[in-house]
Design a protein around this motif. Structure first.
Motif, PDB file in Angstrom:
ATOM      1  N   ASP A  50       8.689   2.893 -13.450  1.00  0.00           N
ATOM      2  CA  ASP A  50       9.833   3.831 -13.591  1.00  0.00           C
ATOM      3  C   ASP A  50       9.028   5.388 -13.625  1.00  0.00           C
ATOM      4  N   LEU A  51       7.764   5.129 -14.594  1.00  0.00           N
ATOM      5  CA  LEU A  51       7.335   6.649 -14.906  1.00  0.00           C
ATOM      6  C   LEU A  51       6.834   7.115 -13.381  1.00  0.00           C
ATOM      7  N   LEU A  52       6.289   6.462 -12.551  1.00  0.00           N
ATOM      8  CA  LEU A  52       5.590   6.898 -11.168  1.00  0.00           C
ATOM      9  C   LEU A  52       6.849   7.429 -10.254  1.00  0.00           C
ATOM     10  N   GLU A  53       7.742   6.629 -10.438  1.00  0.00           N
ATOM     11  CA  GLU A  53       9.062   7.488  -9.598  1.00  0.00           C
ATOM     12  C   GLU A  53       9.612   8.593 -10.205  1.00  0.00           C
ATOM     13  N   ALA A  54       9.620   8.693 -11.444  1.00  0.00           N
ATOM     14  CA  ALA A  54      10.041   9.813 -12.219  1.00  0.00           C
ATOM     15  C   ALA A  54       9.109  10.936 -11.895  1.00  0.00           C
ATOM     16  N   ALA A  55       7.888  10.552 -11.815  1.00  0.00           N
ATOM     17  CA  ALA A  55       6.980  11.781 -11.634  1.00  0.00           C
ATOM     18  C   ALA A  55       6.920  12.143  -9.891  1.00  0.00           C
ATOM     19  N   THR A  56       7.385  11.170  -9.055  1.00  0.00           N
ATOM     20  CA  THR A  56       7.627  11.647  -7.582  1.00  0.00           C
ATOM     21  C   THR A  56       8.644  12.470  -7.485  1.00  0.00           C
ATOM     22  N   ARG A  94       4.908  -7.938  -5.615  1.00  0.00           N
ATOM     23  CA  ARG A  94       4.877  -8.785  -4.411  1.00  0.00           C
ATOM     24  C   ARG A  94       6.113  -8.088  -3.664  1.00  0.00           C
ATOM     25  N   ASP A  95       6.418  -6.896  -3.822  1.00  0.00           N
ATOM     26  CA  ASP A  95       7.853  -6.370  -3.072  1.00  0.00           C
ATOM     27  C   ASP A  95       7.212  -5.474  -2.013  1.00  0.00           C
ATOM     28  N   ALA A  96       6.882  -5.866  -0.900  1.00  0.00           N
ATOM     29  CA  ALA A  96       6.100  -4.974   0.265  1.00  0.00           C
ATOM     30  C   ALA A  96       7.404  -4.326   0.585  1.00  0.00           C
ATOM     31  N   ARG A  97       8.543  -4.411   0.805  1.00  0.00           N
ATOM     32  CA  ARG A  97       9.817  -3.509   1.320  1.00  0.00           C
ATOM     33  C   ARG A  97       9.670  -2.363   0.484  1.00  0.00           C
ATOM     34  N   SER A  98       9.736  -2.399  -0.876  1.00  0.00           N
ATOM     35  CA  SER A  98       9.860  -1.280  -1.771  1.00  0.00           C
ATOM     36  C   SER A  98       8.693  -0.505  -1.271  1.00  0.00           C
ATOM     37  N   ALA A  99       7.500  -1.168  -1.575  1.00  0.00           N
ATOM     38  CA  ALA A  99       6.185  -0.354  -1.304  1.00  0.00           C
ATOM     39  C   ALA A  99       6.218   0.330   0.018  1.00  0.00           C
ATOM     40  N   ARG A 100       6.696  -0.137   0.870  1.00  0.00           N
ATOM     41  CA  ARG A 100       6.703   0.344   2.228  1.00  0.00           C
ATOM     42  C   ARG A 100       7.452   1.898   2.082  1.00  0.00           C
ATOM     43  N   ARG A 101       8.753   1.816   1.530  1.00  0.00           N
ATOM     44  CA  ARG A 101       9.446   2.777   1.263  1.00  0.00           C
ATOM     45  C   ARG A 101       9.151   3.884   0.482  1.00  0.00           C
ATOM     46  N   TRP A 102       8.160   3.785  -0.412  1.00  0.00           N
ATOM     47  CA  TRP A 102       7.424   4.932  -1.133  1.00  0.00           C
ATOM     48  C   TRP A 102       6.094   5.260  -0.235  1.00  0.00           C
ATOM     49  N   LEU A 103       5.585   4.485   0.502  1.00  0.00           N
ATOM     50  CA  LEU A 103       4.422   4.865   1.554  1.00  0.00           C
ATOM     51  C   LEU A 103       5.114   5.817   2.808  1.00  0.00           C
ATOM     52  N   ARG A 104       6.187   5.617   3.178  1.00  0.00           N
ATOM     53  CA  ARG A 104       6.662   6.529   4.168  1.00  0.00           C
ATOM     54  C   ARG A 104       6.923   7.884   3.335  1.00  0.00           C
ATOM     55  N   TYR A 105       7.295   7.602   2.383  1.00  0.00           N
ATOM     56  CA  TYR A 105       7.584   8.975   1.457  1.00  0.00           C
ATOM     57  C   TYR A 105       6.206  10.000   1.421  1.00  0.00           C
ATOM     58  N   SER A 106       5.188   8.961   1.051  1.00  0.00           N
ATOM     59  CA  SER A 106       3.921   9.873   0.777  1.00  0.00           C
ATOM     60  C   SER A 106       3.270  10.440   2.114  1.00  0.00           C
ATOM     61  N   ASP A 107       3.624   9.479   3.318  1.00  0.00           N
ATOM     62  CA  ASP A 107       3.103   9.838   4.630  1.00  0.00           C
ATOM     63  C   ASP A 107       3.696  10.964   5.156  1.00  0.00           C
ATOM     64  N   ALA A 108       5.021  11.431   4.629  1.00  0.00           N
ATOM     65  CA  ALA A 108       5.832  12.516   5.171  1.00  0.00           C
ATOM     66  C   ALA A 108       5.418  13.737   4.557  1.00  0.00           C
ATOM     67  N   ILE A 109       5.281  13.631   3.030  1.00  0.00           N
ATOM     68  CA  ILE A 109       4.438  14.866   2.517  1.00  0.00           C
ATOM     69  C   ILE A 109       3.359  15.212   3.056  1.00  0.00           C
ATOM     70  N   LEU A 110       2.336  14.186   3.384  1.00  0.00           N
ATOM     71  CA  LEU A 110       1.057  14.558   3.736  1.00  0.00           C
ATOM     72  C   LEU A 110       0.914  15.256   5.249  1.00  0.00           C
ATOM     73  N   ARG A 111       1.992  14.887   5.847  1.00  0.00           N
ATOM     74  CA  ARG A 111       1.990  15.536   7.366  1.00  0.00           C
ATOM     75  C   ARG A 111       2.167  16.997   7.136  1.00  0.00           C
TER      76      ARG A 111
END
Length: 862
Positions: free
Chosen positions: A583-589, A617-634
């Motif tokens: 919750d804190l990490l999502e709020a930070a994002t 163990r929720d890979a689907r949610s993890a992937r969603r957040w990593l796609r967001y991270s990747d979009a910013i890094l571009r």
């Protein structure tokens, strides 16, 4: 087979030349002007600025993470240099699956071609090389080492200007305690020869940054110095071995040891020697024979019949010393001797008297002006006073040393040395960036006052983190001291303070003075909370972060809210429940996105992905957040540590999904980025090496995993001391790899040592139990089921509270140990069945469940 595939790919790429009229970014291709093993260089037209440029395009096998990093690093390195003797970089970007650099188009030839095109007098050769040397001095002043200086990496324009180029191997000055070559060290030469033989398998041809053409468009051929021709001109690129072009490499480069400005000095002297005498100082018809002569200081015969003054040879021989400490202290000192022409000096003395009054007047005026500049931009040490002074043993440092020596378990001196080294390196980089930031506005006039304020504010925040950490260490208890090196290595990176676009995009601080002061106070509190968390003080860190989060929300400044939520999430990772941390990490994002605080957005979203994958163990949610991270890094090129964080997170996700090969690829990429940005002897780099070993272990490639795990143990032992918590974790992972290799005695020693460290340092009982489970696995391998059962007593129940899959695997080990007692076999089958159910319920990897199924299938009911 792999080599044939590589050759086929290279052959296919050789015909893939962009036609005239193709578009790279905004640049219109005019034609190919050079090519090599890394790609091509095109002449191009920039329609926005109406000018001709050179575009260097990374292609083929070089377009992996390491190759991209090299090219982006080259752009960063040159873009930060503002000097008439360094090539100008305009832009960097991506094209299809490649990376490109747009730079000034130099009308001229390389100095290598210039030397061969016609006989040159020694004075004009010295003049050209002196100009190139001033380009190197500018790089060294920016704390960079070129590491591949040679005549073909220096351009001479048609109007006589000299430009140093090809900074693809440039790096920040080494600060870690890397091995240093000593000429008389017994057996070292044979080691270097073996290293050189291995390195030749990964050679590739160098690619000049701009046109390197002779008359009629033909590329200038290298000076033939041996039967091997271009062989010695090739650039070695093997990770962890050698970097550079062998004919111009210094002994420390052959050794893979630390490089500094004296390394460039050696290469400069090789190149100048070649220019003056028509031959290089060290001979060799292969890399190995050349290396032998270089590292032993065996010069070729002295050239005869030349007009080169003897004093120049003495200067060159000093710059070619095997021991770097015997060379000139700096390139500036070398150039001072080089440009000291006695004949010119005598002529100059005849007119010196008549000019003295005029010169004195000019000097006084210039000194008044320049001293203002110096005093204006020399404030770094004043800012560091009372926090962590450079090169001075202050009372504050002495007090901290005593705290470490009296409160550490046994390795206080070593831990203090590790912390001091990391802090010295950090404040050194901070001071250099502080001065550069100031001079960019007040001396060079290339930066606005607005950008100056942005960069200085960023540097002020980073220095606040240093103060918070050192304040904490002055009153540290044993547990903080044991984690102090990790805390020092976790200081925020400085690269973001040079990213003007990112700094400008962040919402500016409140205009009200009191509100701004409140923001700075809360940031100081956040720095203390982060320091507590990085030092292993979980509960105090969570409490401090929670208070700072609440205070940040009261201020209502979005970037500060993002920073506070991120620090709170980090602090709660090990002692908070996963849902609250996420919750804190999502709020930070979200807060970071709202305020364009891109650095925190990448960090928080990457961290959230790890929490989803590893804890839930929720890979689907993890992937969603990593796609967001990747979009910013571009939109943030040139941030290797942020890129490494994202790759590490992907590695965790892939591992949870059972995609072990992909996990290895990502972890290896993260390791390469950290090696380049932090150096090999850094705790974060060691952590990435350990991650690579774990990923290979999960893949079943334990022979490949073993050196990575061993490297992590060795690095932690050397930096943190042999009784650190990080060493214990690395030893435990290393023990698992050794067990899988059947090296049970070695595994037992590693695990016994890990458990002893945890007991001595008062670690959480969970770690000790995990070590006992790994020891039980060793006991089963040694056919000692009774010992295994004793070690596993109560372990599943303890592990269930923290890591359900680990608890289930402990049950399965217990079932295997119980099976060896005939009367317990029915119960063993039941325990194994329970373990399988737990693995499935906890979302464990399919391979773990399959392992239990295979055992149940092969062990019939009694």
């Amino acid at each position: 087979m792999a080599k044939r595939v590589w050759m086929a790919n290279a052959a296919a790429a050789s015909s893939d030349v962009l036609p005239k009229g193709a578009v790279i970014g905004r640049y219109l291709v005019l034609g190919l002007v050079g090519r090599g093993g890394m790609g091509e260089v095109y002449a191009a037209y920039d329609p926005e600025l109406d000018r001709k440029v050179a575009v260097k395009l990374l292609r083929g096998q070089s377009s992996d993470a390491g190759g991209r990093l090299r090219l982006l690093r080259e752009a960063q390195a040159i873009a930060k240099l503002s000097h008439p003797n360094v090539i100008v970089v305009f832009d960097v970007g991506t094209f299809r699956d490649s990376v490109f650099i747009a730079m000034e188009f130099v009308e001229g030839n390389t100095v290598g071609y210039w030397l061969q095109a016609a006989p040159r007098k020694w004075r004009e050769i010295v003049k050209v090389f002196s100009a190139a040397g001033r380009g190197l001095i500018a790089a060294h002043a920016a704390e960079m080492v070129h590491r591949d200086f040679k005549p073909d990496n220096v351009m001479l324009t048609k109007d006589g200007q000299v430009r140093v180029m090809d900074f693809g191997l440039a790096r920040r000055l080494a600060t870690e305690d890397e091995p240093r070559l000593v000429a008389a060290e017994p057996g070292r030469l044979q080691h270097l020869l073996t290293l050189g033989e291995a390195a030749t398998a990964s050679e590739d041809f160098d690619l000049d940054a701009t046109a390197n053409l002779g008359p009629g468009g033909a590329r200038a051929a290298p000076t033939p110095t041996s039967p091997s021709g271009r062989y010695l001109e090739q650039k070695l690129t093997q990770t962890g071995a050698m970097l550079g072009t062998p004919s111009y490499m210094a002994p420390e480069q052959f050794a893979g040891a630390a490089t500094d400005p004296r390394t460039d000095q050696f290469s400069f002297c090789v190149a100048l020697y070649e220019g003056l005498y028509g031959r290089r100082p060290f001979e060799g018809d292969s890399v190995m024979s050349l290396m032998a002569n270089v590292v032993s200081g065996t010069l070729g015969p002295e050239p005869s019949g030349t007009a080169v003054p003897a004093r120049l040879r003495r200067i060159l021989l000093r710059g070619l010393e095997v021991d770097p400490d015997k060379r000139y202290a700096s390139m500036s000192d070398l150039l001072e001797d080089l440009e000291l022409d006695p004949a010119s000096r005598q002529r100059a003395s005849l007119v010196a008297v008549t000019a003295v009054t005029f010169a004195a007047a000019l000097f006084l005026g210039a000194r008044h002006f320049s001293s203002g500049e110096v005093s204006l931009c020399a404030g770094a040490d004043a800012r560091l006073a009372g926090i962590w002074e450079r090169g001075t043993e202050t009372r504050r440092k002495q007090t901290m040393r005593r705290v470490f020596e009296t409160k550490a378990n046994s390795n206080g001196a070593q831990l203090f040395a590790g912390v001091s080294g990391l802090l010295d390196a950090f404040v050194g980089r901070w001071a250099a960036m502080y001065r550069d930031t100031c001079e960019a506005t007040h001396v060079r006039g290339e930066q606005s006052a607005e950008v100056l304020d942005l960069r200085m504010a960023c540097l002020g925040q980073r220095l606040g983190g240093v103060k918070a950490l050192t304040d904490l260490l002055l009153v540290a208890d044993t547990s903080i001291i044991e984690n102090a090196v990790s805390a020092a290595s976790g200081l925020p990176n400085l690269e973001a303070c040079a990213d003007v676009e990112m700094l400008r995009s962040v919402v500016q601080p409140p205009s009200d003075r009191k509100a701004r002061e409140r923001v700075e106070t809360i940031r100081a509190d956040l720095a203390k909370a982060r320091a507590l968390g990085d030092a292993g003080q979980c509960a105090p860190a969570v409490a401090a972060a929670g208070a700072a989060v609440q205070a940040a929300k009261e201020v209502g400044y979005a970037p500060l809210e993002a920073e506070a939520d991120y620090v709170g999430g980090r602090a709660g990772n090990f002692c908070g429940d996963a849902a609250s941390v996420i919750d804190l990490l999502e709020a930070a994002t979200f807060a970071a996105e709202a305020s364009r605080h891109d650095e925190v957005a990448v960090q928080a979203s990457s961290y959230a992905a790890v929490m989803y994958a590893d804890r839930l163990r929720d890979a689907r949610s993890a992937r969603r957040w990593l796609r967001y991270s990747d979009a910013i890094l571009r939109r943030l090129p040139g941030h290797p540590l942020l890129e490494a964080e994202k790759m590490l997170s992907w590695g965790v996700v892939y591992q949870i999904e059972g995609k072990d090969a992909e996990a290895v690829r990502e972890q290896e990429g993260a390791l390469a980025l950290k090696e380049q940005a932090l150096g090999p002897m850094h705790p974060d780099t060691a952590g990435s090496a350990l991650n690579v070993g774990l990923a290979l272990h999960e893949l079943g490639h334990d022979a490949d995993a073993e050196p990575y795990s061993a490297r992590a143990v060795d690095t932690y032992d050397r930096i943190l001391g042999p009784e650190s918590a990080q060493s214990a974790l690395a030893l435990d992972d290393y023990g698992e790899v050794l067990t899988s290799l059947g090296r049970y005695a070695d595994a037992r020693r590693a695990l016994d040592r890990a458990i002893a460290i945890w007991k001595k340092t008062g670690a959480n009982f969970y770690f000790i139990v995990y070590g006992r489970v790994d020891l039980a696995r060793v006991a089963l391998g040694e056919k000692q089921p009774a010992e295994a059962r004793a070690l596993l007593e109560g372990a599943p129940e303890v592990l269930d509270k923290q890591d359900r899959p680990a608890g289930a695997q402990a049950r399965f080990l217990l079932a295997r140990a119980m099976w060896e007692t005939p009367r317990d076999r029915m119960r063993a089958k039941a325990v194994a069945g329970d373990a399988r159910k737990e693995l499935v319920a906890a979302g464990a990897r399919a391979t773990k469940v399959a392992e239990v199924d295979a055992w149940l299938g092969s062990h019939a009911s009694p």
